[in-house]
Design an enzyme around this catalytic site. Structure first.
Site, short mmCIF file in Angstrom:
data_model
loop_
_atom_site.label_atom_id
_atom_site.label_comp_id
_atom_site.label_asym_id
_atom_site.label_seq_id
_atom_site.Cartn_x
_atom_site.Cartn_y
_atom_site.Cartn_z
N ARG A 298 -75.49 58.09 25.63
CA ARG A 298 -74.09 58.02 26.11
C ARG A 298 -73.65 59.35 26.70
NH1 ARG A 298 -71.91 54.32 20.99
NH2 ARG A 298 -72.60 52.34 21.91
N TYR A 442 -73.70 50.29 31.03
CA TYR A 442 -74.78 50.40 30.04
C TYR A 442 -74.52 51.48 28.99
CZ TYR A 442 -77.17 53.78 33.31
OH TYR A 442 -77.53 54.80 34.15
N GLU A 443 -75.34 51.42 27.94
CA GLU A 443 -75.17 52.24 26.73
C GLU A 443 -73.83 51.97 26.04
OE1 GLU A 443 -77.80 53.25 25.92
OE2 GLU A 443 -78.90 53.59 27.77
N GLY A 444 -73.38 50.74 26.12
CA GLY A 444 -72.09 50.36 25.55
C GLY A 444 -71.03 50.43 26.62
N GLN A 449 -66.66 51.81 24.24
CA GLN A 449 -66.37 53.23 23.98
C GLN A 449 -64.93 53.41 23.53
OE1 GLN A 449 -69.11 55.09 24.10
NE2 GLN A 449 -70.09 53.22 24.84
#
Length: 596
Positions: A298, A442-444, A449
């Site tokens: 992230r 991506y990555e959440g 977040q």
């Protein structure tokens, strides 16, 4: 035509004039001998590699993409990618911030962050191949056995092997509690991993000798949900007794995704058919290890958007200075030319200054967080480590969410500056827009977040981490507090900090009665916290610039002008989002689903 010049002057301003990294590092035994000259020389050489080797391959990767052999499952990367990776490995760039015990150079994380910015400006798709290795390295460093560390870390550090993180499944994205991949014990300490993972960045390629997949899976007796997830190392080639790539494992790329952007990176469907894996950490505790990797990723995604915003700004600025179109509203500015350059027009300047204000604040913010990571892991005082760990935990979703939102806006503004030429591939801006769009997903996703920030990081500890952030910012700005010229910057920052305190308490009280209030407020709340940190960054930058504005260096005049633009034109967005966060969940949740 597209160009990229590493922004070394502004990087040095942040590192040495704002953060004074060389003084901070003196308190860390591992880095006490690192001076400003060493840092600058590393970044200058790294900038050459990025501008001269990686950047020319950016459009190549976009137009060629990766090629997948369906029969073998092998993936071929675009022309020049493999050769560039060889240069990267030979120069030791992959081990810049890694442990010397495993072959790394042991440099501060903040220096690694600056180098990653340049790599992402030059070629985000290429940078993802070695970038994923850092997350695998961090996870194994924290949770691997001594045997696993000795086997895998030196190869990941050298770049001979690369890493991936295999979380997502066709039916399970963010909700990892419903993943189905199985891990069957084999009686010899290994496990047979069976299942399918999707959206695996750099899952298969031809650039390294081996690919080390970190895979989430369930043991046969695992409890349901996230409490039953374990993490496994599944190498493409199982290492032999000498630690060299041995037999091909039963893991294969079934397909590569055809995507909107980052075409040069292989985003793979990975099929595990009884592949040999070894457990990382304790059974059913895989998320603890995977979150180390995810948080690393992230922060890396935030740096992707800093890099893309910078290169997009550079190219739109160059175009605005050269493109002739109409005359200035206040009179001709280039009488010897048939029209004035478009940089004379107010709205073109708005678009350029928005990019400049966002990217320079993002650079300062992300480097500040990078230095906090160094303090978190390496400061001899446990209390200092804890305080910085809390700051990093709080700031990670802001870096990922706020910077990527702004990065996408910046690339679209850059394309708009070029008008029709921005929409055409040869100028490079439309690729930056397409590449930047994935960073918000991506990555959440950025909504995840925002929920993490408000629900876990702020309300989860009754605002303790947020109070630490406020204290750290106020402490940093103390040297400028008595300067009357600073009040135009400090007054709005202080006002926003007070407003954040009130807003947080209001949301927390409402959330105790109705948890949907957190979901309704989270996204605008993240924007508010983002502006709080950016206004802090611009206060600090302005404070430094005010002391040096008479030096004869126009760099400081530009800093002050950009700071004033930020507070006049971008900071006011925070008031809108405060109102949106306060508005509650009723208008979102009241309408029956059938009415949509």
């Amino acid at each position: 035509m597209p160009t990229y010049t590493p922004p070394l002057r502004d990087m040095q301003f942040v590192l040495h004039e704002m953060l004074h990294v060389e003084n901070v590092l003196k308190n860390l035994p591992q880095h006490a001998d690192i001076d400003a000259e060493t840092i600058d020389s590393i970044l200058e050489e790294g900038g050459k590699f990025c501008a001269e080797v990686l950047y020319p391959l950016n459009r190549v990767g976009d137009t060629e993409g990766c090629k997948h052999d369906k029969q073998t499952g092998n993936v071929t990367t675009p022309t020049g990618f493999k050769e560039a990776y060889k240069q990267f490995v030979e120069a030791g760039w992959g081990g810049l911030g890694m442990d010397p015990n495993y072959g790394g150079q042991g440099l501060p994380h903040v220096v690694h962050s600056a180098f990653m910015e340049m790599m992402n400006s030059a070629n985000q798709a290429w940078t993802m191949y070695p970038g994923l290795s850092h997350g695998a390295y961090n996870a194994l460093s924290a949770f691997g056995t001594p045997e696993q560390k000795n086997l895998y870390l030196p190869k990941l550090v050298s770049g001979e092997w690369t890493g991936t993180m295999c979380l997502t499944e066709p039916h399970a994205g963010t909700d990892l509690g419903i993943l189905k991949t199985k891990a069957e014990p084999q009686g010899d300490g290994t496990y047979a991993i069976t299942g399918t993972k999707i959206f695996i960045s750099a899952g298969e390629h031809d650039m390294s000798q081996n690919i080390i997949h970190l895979v989430l899976a369930r043991l046969p007796d695992a409890p349901a949900g996230t409490k039953g997830i374990s993490l496994f190392i599944v190498p493409k080639f199982v290492p032999d007794a000498d630690g060299k790539p041995g037999a091909r494992n039963a893991v294969k790329c079934g397909a590569i995704e055809h995507k909107m952007g980052i075409h040069g990176n292989a985003t793979c469907v990975m099929n595990f058919d009884g592949a040999i894996g070894t457990l990382v950490g304790a059974p059913n505790k895989g998320l603890n290890a995977m979150f180390v990797m995810m948080n690393s990723a992230r922060l890396g995604v935030g740096m992707q958007s800093v890099g893309l915003a910078e290169v997009a700004y550079q190219n739109s600025l160059a175009y605005a200075k050269e493109r002739l179109q109409s005359r200035s509203l206040t009179g001709t500015k280039a009488p010897n030319k048939p029209a004035d350059p478009i940089i004379v027009h107010p709205d073109v300047r708005r678009m350029l200054l928005t990019q400049k204000a966002y990217v320079e604040a993002a650079r300062a913010f992300s480097y500040w967080a990078g230095l906090a990571i160094d303090l978190e892991h390496k400061h001899p005082d446990e209390a200092v480590r804890k305080d910085n760990a809390d700051l990093v935990a709080l700031l990670t979703p802001v870096i990922k969410g706020f910077i990527t939102d702004n990065g996408y806006e910046s690339t679209t503004l850059a394309m708009q500056v070029l008008g029709g030429h921005g929409y055409i591939a040869e100028w490079g801006l439309e690729q930056h827009v397409r590449d930047a769009r994935i960073n918000m997903i991506y990555e959440g996703t950025n909504t995840i977040q925002a929920l993490d920030l408000l629900g876990r990081k702020v309300l989860g500890d009754m605002g303790a981490k947020l109070m630490k952030l406020g204290k750290a910012m106020q402490e940093a700005l103390k040297p400028f507090a008595d300067n009357p010229a600073m009040q135009e910057f400090l007054a709005p920052f202080n006002a926003l900090q007070s407003e954040v305190q009130r807003l947080t308490m209001e949301i927390g009280q409402k959330a105790m009665k109705n948890p949907d209030e957190v979901g309704a407020a989270a996204v605008p709340y993240l924007r508010v916290i983002g502006h709080l940190v950016f206004s802090f960054a611009w206060c600090y930058a302005a404070g430094v610039a005010l002391t040096r504005q008479d030096s004869g260096d126009d760099f400081y005049k530009a800093k002050l002008a950009t700071a004033r633009f930020y507070f006049a034109k971008l900071y006011p967005e925070s008031a809108f989002h405060i109102g949106a966060a306060r508005s509650g969940s009723s208008t979102l949740m009241a309408m029956d689903e059938a009415l949509f």
